[in-house]
Design a protein around this motif. Structure first.
Motif, PDB file in Angstrom:
ATOM      1  N   MET A 153       0.827  -1.211   0.000  1.00 49.25           N
ATOM      2  CA  MET A 153       0.000   0.000   0.000  1.00 49.25           C
ATOM      3  C   MET A 153       0.864   1.265   0.000  1.00 49.25           C
ATOM      4  O   MET A 153       0.530   2.258  -0.626  1.00 49.25           O
ATOM      5  N   ARG A 154       2.002   1.206   0.699  1.00 47.63           N
ATOM      6  CA  ARG A 154       2.930   2.341   0.696  1.00 47.63           C
ATOM      7  C   ARG A 154       3.460   2.602  -0.706  1.00 47.63           C
ATOM      8  O   ARG A 154       3.538   3.748  -1.160  1.00 47.63           O
ATOM      9  N   THR A 155       3.777   1.522  -1.409  1.00 52.61           N
ATOM     10  CA  THR A 155       4.275   1.659  -2.781  1.00 52.61           C
ATOM     11  C   THR A 155       3.214   2.282  -3.688  1.00 52.61           C
ATOM     12  O   THR A 155       3.510   3.187  -4.474  1.00 52.61           O
ATOM     13  N   LEU A 156       1.976   1.811  -3.581  1.00 55.73           N
ATOM     14  CA  LEU A 156       0.887   2.380  -4.388  1.00 55.73           C
ATOM     15  C   LEU A 156       0.648   3.842  -4.042  1.00 55.73           C
ATOM     16  O   LEU A 156       0.430   4.681  -4.931  1.00 55.73           O
ATOM     17  N   THR A 157       0.687   4.160  -2.758  1.00 58.75           N
ATOM     18  CA  THR A 157       0.486   5.545  -2.335  1.00 58.75           C
ATOM     19  C   THR A 157       1.597   6.437  -2.877  1.00 58.75           C
ATOM     20  O   THR A 157       1.334   7.545  -3.347  1.00 58.75           O
ATOM     21  N   ASN A 158       2.843   5.969  -2.821  1.00 65.39           N
ATOM     22  CA  ASN A 158       3.955   6.753  -3.357  1.00 65.39           C
ATOM     23  C   ASN A 158       3.818   6.962  -4.864  1.00 65.39           C
ATOM     24  O   ASN A 158       4.239   7.984  -5.399  1.00 65.39           O
ATOM     25  N   LEU A 185      -1.895  14.880   0.766  1.00 64.89           N
ATOM     26  CA  LEU A 185      -2.677  13.643   0.725  1.00 64.89           C
ATOM     27  C   LEU A 185      -1.772  12.429   0.891  1.00 64.89           C
ATOM     28  O   LEU A 185      -2.106  11.485   1.615  1.00 64.89           O
ATOM     29  N   ARG A 186      -0.630  12.454   0.239  1.00 68.61           N
ATOM     30  CA  ARG A 186       0.324  11.347   0.339  1.00 68.61           C
ATOM     31  C   ARG A 186       0.779  11.149   1.774  1.00 68.61           C
ATOM     32  O   ARG A 186       0.811  10.025   2.287  1.00 68.61           O
ATOM     33  N   LYS A 187       1.115  12.239   2.456  1.00 71.25           N
ATOM     34  CA  LYS A 187       1.563  12.139   3.849  1.00 71.25           C
ATOM     35  C   LYS A 187       0.456  11.619   4.752  1.00 71.25           C
ATOM     36  O   LYS A 187       0.708  10.799   5.642  1.00 71.25           O
ATOM     37  N   VAL A 188      -0.771  12.068   4.522  1.00 65.15           N
ATOM     38  CA  VAL A 188      -1.901  11.602   5.334  1.00 65.15           C
ATOM     39  C   VAL A 188      -2.128  10.104   5.116  1.00 65.15           C
ATOM     40  O   VAL A 188      -2.320   9.344   6.073  1.00 65.15           O
ATOM     41  N   LEU A 189      -2.108   9.676   3.860  1.00 61.44           N
ATOM     42  CA  LEU A 189      -2.321   8.264   3.561  1.00 61.44           C
ATOM     43  C   LEU A 189      -1.208   7.384   4.123  1.00 61.44           C
ATOM     44  O   LEU A 189      -1.479   6.310   4.680  1.00 61.44           O
ATOM     45  N   LEU A 190       0.034   7.825   3.991  1.00 61.01           N
ATOM     46  CA  LEU A 190       1.148   7.056   4.545  1.00 61.01           C
ATOM     47  C   LEU A 190       1.048   6.960   6.070  1.00 61.01           C
ATOM     48  O   LEU A 190       1.319   5.908   6.654  1.00 61.01           O
ATOM     49  N   GLY A 191       0.643   8.041   6.701  1.00 62.52           N
ATOM     50  CA  GLY A 191       0.445   8.018   8.153  1.00 62.52           C
ATOM     51  C   GLY A 191      -0.676   7.067   8.548  1.00 62.52           C
ATOM     52  O   GLY A 191      -0.563   6.326   9.535  1.00 62.52           O
ATOM     53  N   ALA A 192      -1.774   7.079   7.780  1.00 59.80           N
ATOM     54  CA  ALA A 192      -2.898   6.181   8.066  1.00 59.80           C
ATOM     55  C   ALA A 192      -2.487   4.720   7.890  1.00 59.80           C
ATOM     56  O   ALA A 192      -2.882   3.856   8.692  1.00 59.80           O
ATOM     57  N   ILE A 193      -1.701   4.437   6.862  1.00 61.61           N
ATOM     58  CA  ILE A 193      -1.216   3.067   6.648  1.00 61.61           C
ATOM     59  C   ILE A 193      -0.334   2.634   7.819  1.00 61.61           C
ATOM     60  O   ILE A 193      -0.484   1.525   8.349  1.00 61.61           O
ATOM     61  N   LEU A 194       0.554   3.504   8.247  1.00 63.74           N
ATOM     62  CA  LEU A 194       1.457   3.186   9.354  1.00 63.74           C
ATOM     63  C   LEU A 194       0.671   2.941  10.645  1.00 63.74           C
ATOM     64  O   LEU A 194       0.881   1.926  11.331  1.00 63.74           O
ATOM     65  N   VAL A 195      -0.232   3.845  10.975  1.00 63.40           N
ATOM     66  CA  VAL A 195      -1.000   3.713  12.216  1.00 63.40           C
ATOM     67  C   VAL A 195      -1.869   2.458  12.191  1.00 63.40           C
ATOM     68  O   VAL A 195      -1.906   1.697  13.165  1.00 63.40           O
ATOM     69  N   SER A 196      -2.561   2.217  11.079  1.00 64.37           N
ATOM     70  CA  SER A 196      -3.435   1.039  11.020  1.00 64.37           C
ATOM     71  C   SER A 196      -2.630  -0.260  11.090  1.00 64.37           C
ATOM     72  O   SER A 196      -3.055  -1.227  11.728  1.00 64.37           O
ATOM     73  N   THR A 197      -1.460  -0.283  10.483  1.00 65.82           N
ATOM     74  CA  THR A 197      -0.611  -1.484  10.548  1.00 65.82           C
ATOM     75  C   THR A 197      -0.138  -1.737  11.967  1.00 65.82           C
ATOM     76  O   THR A 197      -0.205  -2.873  12.459  1.00 65.82           O
ATOM     77  N   ILE A 198       0.309  -0.701  12.643  1.00 64.34           N
ATOM     78  CA  ILE A 198       0.782  -0.860  14.028  1.00 64.34           C
ATOM     79  C   ILE A 198      -0.359  -1.304  14.938  1.00 64.34           C
ATOM     80  O   ILE A 198      -0.197  -2.226  15.742  1.00 64.34           O
ATOM     81  N   VAL A 199      -1.534  -0.687  14.795  1.00 64.49           N
ATOM     82  CA  VAL A 199      -2.682  -1.064  15.635  1.00 64.49           C
ATOM     83  C   VAL A 199      -3.080  -2.516  15.393  1.00 64.49           C
ATOM     84  O   VAL A 199      -3.319  -3.277  16.341  1.00 64.49           O
ATOM     85  N   LEU A 200      -3.144  -2.933  14.123  1.00 61.24           N
ATOM     86  CA  LEU A 200      -3.536  -4.315  13.827  1.00 61.24           C
ATOM     87  C   LEU A 200      -2.508  -5.331  14.303  1.00 61.24           C
ATOM     88  O   LEU A 200      -2.865  -6.408  14.787  1.00 61.24           O
ATOM     89  N   ILE A 201      -1.231  -5.002  14.180  1.00 60.03           N
ATOM     90  CA  ILE A 201      -0.187  -5.911  14.679  1.00 60.03           C
ATOM     91  C   ILE A 201      -0.282  -6.028  16.199  1.00 60.03           C
ATOM     92  O   ILE A 201      -0.204  -7.136  16.747  1.00 60.03           O
ATOM     93  N   LEU A 202      -0.464  -4.914  16.881  1.00 59.65           N
ATOM     94  CA  LEU A 202      -0.571  -4.959  18.338  1.00 59.65           C
ATOM     95  C   LEU A 202      -1.809  -5.727  18.789  1.00 59.65           C
ATOM     96  O   LEU A 202      -1.725  -6.579  19.682  1.00 59.65           O
TER      97      LEU A 202
END
Length: 147
Positions: free
Chosen positions: A89-94, A101-118
């Motif tokens: 998803m990071r690659t597609l966003t880039n 918009l790119r920064k917001v989407l990358l931040g959302a991907i990072l936060v959602s990944t960390i939350v789901l892993i935890l």
């Protein structure tokens, strides 16, 4: 007539940076191969071996997660799949998003990944089949015999 060729630029004269794209590319290949083994092993054990899909219930999961091998297997599958998907998803966003918009989407991907892993790791490592087993039945007998 002699031509002088200038000395090549030395890589030692400038600090080397980490090539994150190369490591991301490499991670996608390695994790993809590992995920194939993990996912097909998971599907085989859950759907083919034993009684197949009819055997999957709370007791089946409790029995699997009582074995440290399956805890590590499922945790590795969870982590690899989430990071693999987030990197894709990071690659597609880039590739397709620009600016804020790119920064917001990358931040959302990072936060959602960390939350789901935890959350996923929390479920796997704190799973206790004996919570609420006082109602009776097979699970209550298992839990009283166990403890």
């Amino acid at each position: 007539m002699t031509a002088t060729i200038p000395a090549p630029r030395s890589s030692s004269s400038r600090p080397r940076k980490v090539n994150w794209e190369k490591w991301g590319w490499l991670y996608m290949r390695i994790s993809g191969v590992l995920l194939l083994v993990l996912v097909f092993g998971h599907l085989f054990v859950n759907l083919v071996a034993g009684d197949g899909v009819h055997a999957i219930d709370f007791a089946f999961v409790a029995g699997k997660w009582a074995d440290p091998f399956w805890v590590v297997w499922d945790t590795l599958m969870l982590w690899l799949a989430l990071i693999h998907g987030a990197n894709g998803m990071r690659t597609l966003t880039n590739d397709y998003a620009r600016g804020r918009l790119r920064k917001v989407l990358l931040g959302a991907i990072l936060v959602s990944t960390i939350v789901l892993i935890l959350l996923g790791s929390l479920v796997i490592f704190t799973f206790d089949p004996c919570i609420g087993a006082a109602q009776g039945g097979d699970l209550a007998q298992f839990c009283t015999a166990k403890g």
